[in-house]
Design an enzyme around this catalytic site. Structure first.
Site, PDB file in Angstrom:
ATOM      1  CD  GLU A 192     -63.004  36.376  36.222  1.00 32.46           C
ATOM      2  OE1 GLU A 192     -61.736  36.478  36.372  1.00 32.46           O
ATOM      3  OE2 GLU A 192     -63.869  37.978  36.476  1.00 32.46           O
ATOM      4  CG  ASP A 209     -62.995  41.230  29.950  1.00 34.92           C
ATOM      5  OD1 ASP A 209     -62.219  39.867  29.908  1.00 34.92           O
ATOM      6  OD2 ASP A 209     -62.927  41.404  30.969  1.00 34.92           O
ATOM      7  CE  LYS A 257     -63.579  45.571  37.426  1.00 36.48           C
ATOM      8  NZ  LYS A 257     -64.110  44.186  37.002  1.00 36.48           N
TER       9      LYS A 257
HETATM   10  N1  PSU Z   1     -64.142  41.453  37.825  1.00 40.04           N
HETATM   11  C1  PSU Z   1     -64.200  41.910  39.408  1.00 40.04           C
HETATM   12  N2  PSU Z   1     -63.040  41.084  39.281  1.00 40.04           N
HETATM   13  C2  PSU Z   1     -62.108  40.975  38.662  1.00 40.04           C
HETATM   14  C3  PSU Z   1     -62.021  40.742  37.788  1.00 40.04           C
HETATM   15  C4  PSU Z   1     -63.887  41.383  37.246  1.00 40.04           C
HETATM   16  O1  PSU Z   1     -65.136  41.892  40.400  1.00 40.04           O
HETATM   17  O2  PSU Z   1     -60.895  40.540  39.042  1.00 40.04           O
HETATM   18  C5  PSU Z   1     -61.272  41.043  36.034  1.00 40.04           C
HETATM   19  C6  PSU Z   1     -61.771  40.101  35.221  1.00 40.04           C
HETATM   20  O3  PSU Z   1     -60.845  39.005  34.716  1.00 40.04           O
HETATM   21  C7  PSU Z   1     -62.122  40.666  33.975  1.00 40.04           C
HETATM   22  C8  PSU Z   1     -60.851  41.574  33.857  1.00 40.04           C
HETATM   23  O4  PSU Z   1     -61.780  40.403  32.942  1.00 40.04           O
HETATM   24  O5  PSU Z   1     -60.581  42.715  35.865  1.00 40.04           O
HETATM   25  C9  PSU Z   1     -60.195  42.695  33.089  1.00 40.04           C
HETATM   26  O6  PSU Z   1     -59.629  43.244  33.588  1.00 40.04           O
HETATM   27  P1  PSU Z   1     -58.790  44.818  32.261  1.00 40.04           P
HETATM   28  O7  PSU Z   1     -59.285  45.395  32.751  1.00 40.04           O
HETATM   29  O8  PSU Z   1     -57.438  44.321  32.077  1.00 40.04           O
HETATM   30  O9  PSU Z   1     -59.138  43.591  30.465  1.00 40.04           O
END
Ligand code: PSU
Ligand code: MN
Length: 304
Positions: free
Chosen positions: A25, A141, A158
């Site tokens: 990604e 996701d 996370k």
């Molecule tokens: N994992 C990482 N770093 C990131 C992300 C995931 O180690 O930057 C990103 C991914 O692209 C994931 C996004 O889809 O964070 C999730 O963002 P949100 O909570 O806005 O959906």
């Protein structure tokens, strides 16, 4: 005839001859890691795969065209340009307006699946945010994985998220979660969380076998492979817990909402930890790329 997305020649050839391909990604590069380490990381993730005989397919939208497999200039752009963060719903808008964007796990999964790529490595999956019962902030996701046949290797989610709620949502969405060499769901910078998994495997071949079985028995959903960071590379729990609380408070005080939340927290945590969390983030991502490479190789072997 114009196609809605472009698969690089390298990736197209690998797919056509059933050689292993792993999607990578771009949001982790554009919005998740600080410059200039992000550029080095993007190149390194690709190199780890090439060294294993696996073709990398880094995914982003450049000038309105979703690209499955970037050239060196494309990789430079996701690292150095100020790109938008695109989830699945943003793709048609980015395409129609001919702008550029980094793709999240959701958008990367979606585009990878459209191109026929079956395995994808990221750092941590997005999930249900803390306070989601008020804010409704749940990463796309999760809902995307419910309808997208892709195997995502991540170090869990996370620890800034509500992990219990995330696992509940994955259950509701019928997305299998498989521990890789563990029965405990990892929490990104840490090897563990408070949550035990129903299923674990020890080899890439077992994951490939599950993928094959799911093709026959599933409804087109993805698979989450939860791969903990190696013990000697994990973050020290005490420092992690302390900094997490500070980062969450700072996000709250700054009034950060929506898709800015995840990048804000990740970069704030790098800052507060004096770069320690960044090293762990890079290590866990490298480790996920390796495991994804092994799974893609095992998957290709089933189709040789
Ligand atoms: N994992 C990482 N770093 C990131 C992300 C995931 O180690 O930057 C990103 C991914 O692209 C994931 C996004 O889809 O964070 C999730 O963002 P949100 O909570 O806005 O959906
Ligand atoms: Mn969100």
């Amino acid at each position: 005839m114009s196609t809605p997305f472009v698969v690089s020649a390298e990736v197209a050839e690998a797919l056509a001859s059933h050689r292993p391909v792993v999607a990578l990604e771009s949001t982790i590069i554009s919005h998740g890691l600080p410059r200039p380490r992000n550029h080095e990381a993007a190149l390194e993730f690709e190199q780890i795969l090439r060294d294993k005989g696996v073709t990398p397919a880094t995914i982003a939208v450049l000038d309105g065209v979703p690209q499955i497999g970037l050239d060196a200039e494309g990789v430079r752009r996701i690292a150095e340009d100020d790109l938008a963060k695109a989830s699945v719903r943003d793709l048609p808008i980015i395409a129609a307006t001919k702008t550029s964007a980094a793709t999240t796990v959701a958008a990367t999964s979606h585009l990878a699946a459209l191109a026929g790529v079956r395995v994808f490595a990221t750092g941590g999956l997005g999930g249900v945010h803390r306070g989601a019962s008020e804010s409704f902030d749940e990463s796309a996701d999760l809902s995307t994985l419910a309808v997208t046949p892709i195997t995502v290797v991540s170090a869990g989610v996370k620890s800034v998220l509500d992990i219990a709620a995330t696992l509940e949502r994955l259950e509701t969405l019928s997305v299998p979660v498989i521990g890789y060499g563990t029965k405990v769901f990892p929490s990104f910078w840490l090897r563990e969380s408070a949550f035990t998994l129903d299923w674990s495997v020890d080899t890439a071949a077992e994951v490939a076998a599950v993928m094959k079985a799911q093709d026959g028995l599933g409804h087109g959903q993805g698979i989450v492979v939860a791969n903990p960071v190696p013990a000697d590379q994990a973050w020290e729990r005490e420092e992690h817990d302390r900094i997490l609380i500070d980062a969450l408070r700072l996000a709250d005080e700054a009034g950060v909402t929506g898709k800015a939340v995840t990048p804000f927290l990740l970069l704030k945590i790098v800052e507060l930890s004096g770069g320690r969390s960044l090293e762990v983030n890079l290590d866990l991502a490298r480790n996920n790329v390796r495991v994804a490479g092994d799974i893609a190789t095992a998957w290709a072997a089933l189709h040789a």
